[in-house]
Design an enzyme around this catalytic site. Structure first.
Site, mmCIF file in Angstrom:
data_model
loop_
_atom_site.group_PDB
_atom_site.id
_atom_site.type_symbol
_atom_site.label_atom_id
_atom_site.label_comp_id
_atom_site.label_asym_id
_atom_site.label_seq_id
_atom_site.Cartn_x
_atom_site.Cartn_y
_atom_site.Cartn_z
ATOM 1 N N LYS A 78 0.839 -1.200 0.000
ATOM 2 C CA LYS A 78 0.000 0.000 0.000
ATOM 3 C C LYS A 78 0.876 1.252 0.000
ATOM 4 O O LYS A 78 1.925 1.291 0.648
ATOM 5 C CB LYS A 78 -0.910 -0.025 1.243
ATOM 6 C CG LYS A 78 -1.938 1.097 1.302
ATOM 7 C CD LYS A 78 -2.841 0.945 2.527
ATOM 8 C CE LYS A 78 -3.861 2.068 2.613
ATOM 9 N NZ LYS A 78 -4.762 1.923 3.785
ATOM 10 N N SER A 158 -9.793 2.453 3.003
ATOM 11 C CA SER A 158 -8.864 3.135 2.129
ATOM 12 C C SER A 158 -7.942 2.202 1.343
ATOM 13 O O SER A 158 -7.317 2.611 0.375
ATOM 14 C CB SER A 158 -7.992 4.093 2.962
ATOM 15 O OG SER A 158 -7.167 3.347 3.868
ATOM 16 N N SER A 182 -10.364 0.100 7.240
ATOM 17 C CA SER A 182 -9.776 0.218 5.907
ATOM 18 C C SER A 182 -9.110 -1.033 5.370
ATOM 19 O O SER A 182 -8.670 -1.058 4.228
ATOM 20 C CB SER A 182 -8.761 1.373 5.878
ATOM 21 O OG SER A 182 -9.435 2.607 5.926
#
Length: 495
Positions: A78, A158, A182
């Site tokens: 990420k 997210s 998330s």
């Protein structure tokens, strides 16, 4: 070669050890899949040179017989994790051009374990969002579609790029972070598994901060066993993170017996929200029956302060964000606005932050600054902190009464269309976190497991919440649920 990308971590590990495949072959298959999947906008910084170099090194390590479980496994990282020599922007314009000269502890742990980084993954800007629509890179797209409908769906947020990449078999696993859901919400939206470990289990050092008392890294994988394998590699005590727990990291995979006879599973009545879709309610009921059939005792419990969790979270998280994001001012790194003649340092701050931060980040910074301001600190922030203590006490009381894990829905719906909620009242978007934020406020481990499809053919997940530091036990309960559900659906390839 394309079939290689469909392997789980466990299957790939075994194939690598037997010499049936090499890490180089596995990595090349993933790189080819990534190049054909630009429509998903999951990978935003590709690193094929690094991937090939690490894959070759992993093959040598495997041959030498000195190979941890993650050795040779291609993964995505990420964009919130700082990676040495690779852009790490947190999907924000204000960090455009930032290339760290250091590695986050979690990504370094994966490097040390021999994992192969394929590139950086899309996300909501500074991890603020539930749909991956606030990214400077543009929207990540869910590989799933509604029946024959071509509407582009959100992969959740997210960690939307991580979820999309794993679900589409672009990588075998990915890192995510979870501040209010998330990891778990995008995992549920894309039919994969995602675990948020206990706060302090994974180091936060080198992970771009959103809300420091809530943020926690975790793995996003194709199944529960893979989550157990990858989580062990990600965890460690880290002196560079004062909130990192100095506790031994168990072999989570060894805990996966599937035997939950005698375990007590709590069903919180407060999670039965008004207007809950029938499909979510039915899935929850099926989950209870699956665990009961596996030998667990199902009991009703009360978590009375649940109704205050969402407002408390949306006071505490923006407050911490406004403090953390004050460091982005254009002085030392990242974006700096062009100044007009006569502009001073105040104008530089104002213009840089106005240009560099997206609307959602600006909104949360404003909210956070407001609740921390003189005259409102006690009314909002301190009150939210007291509510947080009560929420944690609710969970403590349930566990003290003999509950081993708590079963809830993971999300209030299946994946929705990109653009369908972004322009609506932002509170409607925030409601996506209704089942997940309590876990972060209490610092507990939580896992989302795919357990069914809705009438549109989209995945739905259930969430299990565990006792602090007992991820092994939580993973084993999730493993039993996964086996009972038998979820094997995959998105039909359209990209």
């Amino acid at each position: 070669m394309s079939e290689l990308t469909k392997l789980t971590i466990a299957a790939a590990r075994d194939a690598l050890r037997k010499g049936e495949v090499t890490s180089v072959e596995l990595t090349e298959a993933c790189l080819a899949a990534i190049d054909k999947a630009d429509a998903l906008n999951a990978f935003v910084h590709k690193t094929p040179e690094i991937a090939r170099e690490r894959a070759a090194a992993a093959d040598e390590r495997i041959k030498a017989g000195d190979a941890p479980d993650m050795c040779g496994i291609p993964v995505g990282i990420k964009d919130l994790f700082c990676t040495e020599g690779v852009p790490s922007q947190a999907a924000s314009g204000i960090l455009r051009g930032f290339v760290p000269q250091y590695e986050s502890t979690v990504s370094q742990n994966l490097i040390d374990a021999g994992a192969v980084m394929l590139g950086k993954l899309n996300m909501d800007e500074f991890a603020m969002g539930s749909s991956n629509e606030t990214s400077v890179y543009g929207n990540a797209v869910n590989p799933w579609r509604r029946g024959n409908d071509d509407t582009a769906l959100t992969p959740g947020g997210s960690s939307g790029g991580s979820a999309a990449a794993v679900a589409a078999d672009l990588c075998l696993a990915a890192t995510g972070t979870d501040t209010g859901g998330s990891i778990r919400q995008p995992a549920a939206f894309t039919g994969i598994t995602g675990i948020k470990p206990t706060y302090g289990r994974c180091s936060r050092w080198g992970v771009v901060a959103f809300a420091s008392s809530l943020d926690q890294a975790g793995p996003m994988t194709k199944d529960v066993r893979d989550s157990a394998i990858m989580l062990r590699a990600m965890c460690s005590h880290d002196p560079k993170d004062s909130t990192s727990a100095d506790l031994p990291v168990p072999d989570f995979e060894a805990a996966l017996t599937g035997d939950i006879k005698g375990k007590t599973i709590g069903i919180p009545k407060e999670y039965r929200m008004d207007g809950m879709p029938e499909e979510i309610d039915a899935l929850w009921t099926q989950g209870k029956e699956m665990l009961r059939d596996a030998g667990a005792k199902i009991v009703d419990i009360s978590l009375p302060h649940t109704k205050y969790a969402l407002p408390a979270y949306y006071v505490i998280a923006p407050a911490e964000a406004s403090s953390n994001l004050a460091r982005y001012d254009g002085v030392r790194y990242g974006h700096r606005a062009k100044l007009s003649q006569g502009d001073g340092i105040t104008e530089m701050y104002e213009k840089t932050r106005a240009e560099g931060f997206g609307k959602e980040v600006q909104r949360r910074v404003m909210v956070g600054t407001y609740v921390l301001s003189a005259g409102f600190y006690d009314a909002y922030y301190n009150r939210a902190r007291r509510v947080r203590t009560l929420i944690k006490r609710d969970f403590d009381d349930a566990f003290a009464a003999g509950v081993d894990a708590i079963l809830t829905p993971a999300t209030p719906s299946s994946a929705f269309g990109l653009g369908e909620m972004a322009e609506a009242d932002p509170v409607q978007m925030y409601l996506n976190d209704v089942f997940t934020v309590t876990v972060n406020l209490a610092g507990l481990p939580g896992i989302a497991v795919p357990t069914g499809l809705d009438r549109q053919g989209l995945p739905l997940g259930l969430q299990l919440i565990g006792r602090p530091w007992e991820e092994g036990d939580l993973l084993n309960t999730a493993y039993a649920l996964e086996k009972a559900a038998g979820f094997v659906a995959k998105p039909a390839k359209w990209w």
